[in-house]
Every structure is written in C-alpha cells, then in structure tokens.
Design a protein around this motif. Structure first.
Motif, PDB file in Angstrom:
ATOM      1  N   LYS A  91       0.712  -1.160   0.024  1.00 30.24           N
ATOM      2  CA  LYS A  91      -0.013   0.060   0.018  1.00 30.24           C
ATOM      3  C   LYS A  91       0.804   1.265  -0.118  1.00 30.24           C
ATOM      4  N   ALA A  92       2.088   1.358   0.762  1.00 29.25           N
ATOM      5  CA  ALA A  92       2.681   2.364   0.863  1.00 29.25           C
ATOM      6  C   ALA A  92       3.623   2.689  -0.135  1.00 29.25           C
ATOM      7  N   ARG A  93       4.018   1.482  -0.984  1.00 31.48           N
ATOM      8  CA  ARG A  93       4.858   1.211  -2.205  1.00 31.48           C
ATOM      9  C   ARG A  93       4.075   1.871  -3.412  1.00 31.48           C
ATOM     10  N   ASP A  94       2.759   1.008  -3.696  1.00 30.71           N
ATOM     11  CA  ASP A  94       2.321   1.206  -4.870  1.00 30.71           C
ATOM     12  C   ASP A  94       0.538   1.179  -4.655  1.00 30.71           C
ATOM     13  N   GLN A  95       0.046   2.210  -4.284  1.00 31.48           N
ATOM     14  CA  GLN A  95      -1.206   2.344  -4.079  1.00 31.48           C
ATOM     15  C   GLN A  95      -2.084   1.817  -5.012  1.00 31.48           C
ATOM     16  N   MET A  96      -1.985   2.017  -6.102  1.00 29.76           N
ATOM     17  CA  MET A  96      -2.924   1.571  -7.376  1.00 29.76           C
ATOM     18  C   MET A  96      -2.893   0.016  -7.435  1.00 29.76           C
ATOM     19  N   ALA A  97      -1.777  -0.413  -7.082  1.00 27.19           N
ATOM     20  CA  ALA A  97      -1.595  -1.809  -7.142  1.00 27.19           C
ATOM     21  C   ALA A  97      -2.358  -2.542  -5.945  1.00 27.19           C
ATOM     22  N   TRP A  98      -2.125  -1.898  -4.729  1.00 27.63           N
ATOM     23  CA  TRP A  98      -2.794  -2.504  -3.564  1.00 27.63           C
ATOM     24  C   TRP A  98      -4.419  -2.298  -3.462  1.00 27.63           C
ATOM     25  N   VAL A  99      -5.049  -1.229  -4.247  1.00 27.47           N
ATOM     26  CA  VAL A  99      -6.204  -1.096  -4.615  1.00 27.47           C
ATOM     27  C   VAL A  99      -6.962  -2.170  -5.512  1.00 27.47           C
ATOM     28  N   GLN A 100      -6.169  -2.308  -6.561  1.00 23.38           N
ATOM     29  CA  GLN A 100      -6.426  -3.361  -7.472  1.00 23.38           C
ATOM     30  C   GLN A 100      -6.460  -4.651  -6.877  1.00 23.38           C
ATOM     31  N   ALA A 101      -5.577  -5.066  -6.070  1.00 20.00           N
ATOM     32  CA  ALA A 101      -5.546  -6.143  -5.336  1.00 20.00           C
ATOM     33  C   ALA A 101      -6.400  -6.598  -4.178  1.00 20.00           C
ATOM     34  N   MET A 102      -6.816  -5.386  -3.644  1.00 22.77           N
ATOM     35  CA  MET A 102      -7.842  -5.432  -2.648  1.00 22.77           C
ATOM     36  C   MET A 102      -9.289  -5.636  -3.346  1.00 22.77           C
ATOM     37  N   ASN A 103      -9.456  -4.997  -4.516  1.00 24.41           N
ATOM     38  CA  ASN A 103     -10.874  -5.162  -5.060  1.00 24.41           C
ATOM     39  C   ASN A 103     -10.947  -6.418  -5.642  1.00 24.41           C
ATOM     40  N   SER A 104      -9.737  -7.203  -6.183  1.00 25.37           N
ATOM     41  CA  SER A 104      -9.954  -8.140  -6.652  1.00 25.37           C
ATOM     42  C   SER A 104     -10.224  -9.363  -5.508  1.00 25.37           C
ATOM     43  N   CYS A 105      -9.685  -9.212  -4.543  1.00 27.46           N
ATOM     44  CA  CYS A 105      -9.838 -10.175  -3.316  1.00 27.46           C
ATOM     45  C   CYS A 105     -11.358 -10.075  -2.773  1.00 27.46           C
ATOM     46  N   LEU A 106     -11.919  -8.869  -2.767  1.00 25.94           N
ATOM     47  CA  LEU A 106     -13.211  -8.521  -2.401  1.00 25.94           C
ATOM     48  C   LEU A 106     -14.241  -9.340  -3.254  1.00 25.94           C
ATOM     49  N   ALA A 107     -14.095  -9.136  -4.406  1.00 27.58           N
ATOM     50  CA  ALA A 107     -14.899  -9.737  -5.468  1.00 27.58           C
ATOM     51  C   ALA A 107     -14.876 -11.087  -5.383  1.00 27.58           C
ATOM     52  N   GLN A 108     -13.717 -11.678  -5.202  1.00 27.93           N
ATOM     53  CA  GLN A 108     -13.589 -13.327  -5.143  1.00 27.93           C
ATOM     54  C   GLN A 108     -14.453 -13.750  -3.813  1.00 27.93           C
ATOM     55  N   ALA A 109     -14.159 -13.097  -2.648  1.00 24.74           N
ATOM     56  CA  ALA A 109     -14.860 -13.315  -1.666  1.00 24.74           C
ATOM     57  C   ALA A 109     -16.447 -13.318  -1.503  1.00 24.74           C
ATOM     58  N   GLU A 110     -16.963 -11.877  -2.238  1.00 32.12           N
ATOM     59  CA  GLU A 110     -18.197 -11.898  -2.395  1.00 32.12           C
ATOM     60  C   GLU A 110     -18.783 -12.702  -3.043  1.00 32.12           C
ATOM     61  N   GLU A 111     -17.987 -13.490  -4.198  1.00 26.81           N
ATOM     62  CA  GLU A 111     -18.786 -14.357  -5.184  1.00 26.81           C
ATOM     63  C   GLU A 111     -18.976 -15.712  -4.562  1.00 26.81           C
ATOM     64  N   GLN A 112     -18.050 -15.955  -3.681  1.00 23.32           N
ATOM     65  CA  GLN A 112     -18.038 -17.173  -2.963  1.00 23.32           C
ATOM     66  C   GLN A 112     -19.154 -17.012  -1.971  1.00 23.32           C
ATOM     67  N   VAL A 113     -19.283 -15.982  -1.107  1.00 26.67           N
ATOM     68  CA  VAL A 113     -20.237 -15.968   0.101  1.00 26.67           C
ATOM     69  C   VAL A 113     -21.794 -15.903  -0.728  1.00 26.67           C
ATOM     70  N   LEU A 114     -22.202 -14.986  -1.861  1.00 26.21           N
ATOM     71  CA  LEU A 114     -23.450 -15.094  -2.484  1.00 26.21           C
ATOM     72  C   LEU A 114     -23.670 -16.474  -2.680  1.00 26.21           C
ATOM     73  N   ALA A 115     -22.699 -17.270  -3.391  1.00 20.42           N
ATOM     74  CA  ALA A 115     -23.233 -18.604  -3.935  1.00 20.42           C
ATOM     75  C   ALA A 115     -23.249 -19.359  -2.631  1.00 20.42           C
ATOM     76  N   GLU A 116     -22.618 -19.449  -1.751  1.00 23.46           N
ATOM     77  CA  GLU A 116     -22.676 -20.536  -0.535  1.00 23.46           C
ATOM     78  C   GLU A 116     -23.863 -20.117   0.402  1.00 23.46           C
ATOM     79  N   ILE A 117     -23.951 -18.700   0.652  1.00 18.34           N
ATOM     80  CA  ILE A 117     -24.844 -18.389   1.874  1.00 18.34           C
ATOM     81  C   ILE A 117     -26.081 -17.434   1.579  1.00 18.34           C
ATOM     82  N   VAL A 118     -26.159 -16.529   0.633  1.00 19.23           N
ATOM     83  CA  VAL A 118     -27.059 -15.552   0.248  1.00 19.23           C
ATOM     84  C   VAL A 118     -28.068 -16.308  -0.805  1.00 19.23           C
ATOM     85  N   TYR A 119     -27.523 -16.871  -1.741  1.00 22.85           N
ATOM     86  CA  TYR A 119     -28.459 -17.550  -2.869  1.00 22.85           C
ATOM     87  C   TYR A 119     -28.500 -19.077  -2.676  1.00 22.85           C
ATOM     88  N   GLN A 120     -28.666 -19.582  -1.528  1.00 19.49           N
ATOM     89  CA  GLN A 120     -28.647 -21.209  -1.394  1.00 19.49           C
ATOM     90  C   GLN A 120     -30.147 -21.224  -1.189  1.00 19.49           C
TER      91      GLN A 120
END
Length: 120
Positions: A91-120
């Motif tokens: 985050k300190a070295r490359d903020q844009m890379a950090w934001v991109q990585a965090m958004n990717s992690c969040l998208a993957q986590a939410e996709e899993q949770v929506l499939a397993e919990i919310v839309y079950q």
C-alpha cells in the motif's frame, strides 16, 4: 403472556403489535447481504418469504444471514490477502496495485459468499 392492547383509528380497532426483540427508537438497518437475501427470497421463494414474514421469522433470519455472510467475507478476505501478499508495505509502495489487489480479493470473497450463503 401480555394482554393485547388496541388503538382506535377511525372506526377501526388496530392491535398494537411489536416484533419480538424490537425496541422503540432503536432500529438497526439491515446490511447488504441481508437485503440481498430478502430480495432473493421474494423473487425466487415467495411462499417461504411470506411464511417467514407472517410468523415473525424473517427478520431474525435476514440478520443472521447478514452477520454470517459478513463474517465469511472477512475471513476469506484475510486469507486471500495473505496468499497474494497484499500488505501495508504494498500500500505504501504502490497504492494503485494495492487497491486493485484489494478489489480483486473482495470480488472473489463476495462471489463465494453469495453463492454459498445468500443465494442458497
């Protein structure tokens, strides 16, 4: 069991009903995953939705799903951040890379949770 009280509105006697656990003036809004679950039940399982609504089980169910889904997203996010090396140093070295990585992690986590919990 408490006595049922009524209030007069026009020519009608309306019962004063309150959901179990509800306090006047204290309303915590339902979170993202609870609202998504409610919409899913309304659109795809209307009988279950109506039954839960009429028996008073809907609100506790939605809150439980919301809490469970949020906890799961947090756990998956922590695991994915560790696996992908998403750190405060990045985050300190490359903020844009950090934001991109965090958004990717969040998208993957939410996709899993929506499939397993919310839309079950």
């Amino acid at each position: 069991m408490a006595a049922l009280t009524y209030r007069q509105i026009g020519a009608y006697q309306i019962p004063d009903l309150m959901l179990d656990g509800a306090n006047e003036g204290e309303e915590v809004p339902l979170g993202k995953y609870g609202m998504l679950r409610e919409t899913f039940l309304q659109e795809h399982h209307s009988g279950t939705y109506t039954s839960m609504l009429l028996t008073g089980r809907l609100e506790p169910h939605l809150r439980q799903i919301d809490r469970q889904a949020q906890e799961q997203v947090d756990a998956v996010m922590a695991r994915l951040k560790e696996q992908r090396g998403v750190t405060e140093e990045l985050k300190a070295r490359d903020q844009m890379a950090w934001v991109q990585a965090m958004n990717s992690c969040l998208a993957q986590a939410e996709e899993q949770v929506l499939a397993e919990i919310v839309y079950q």
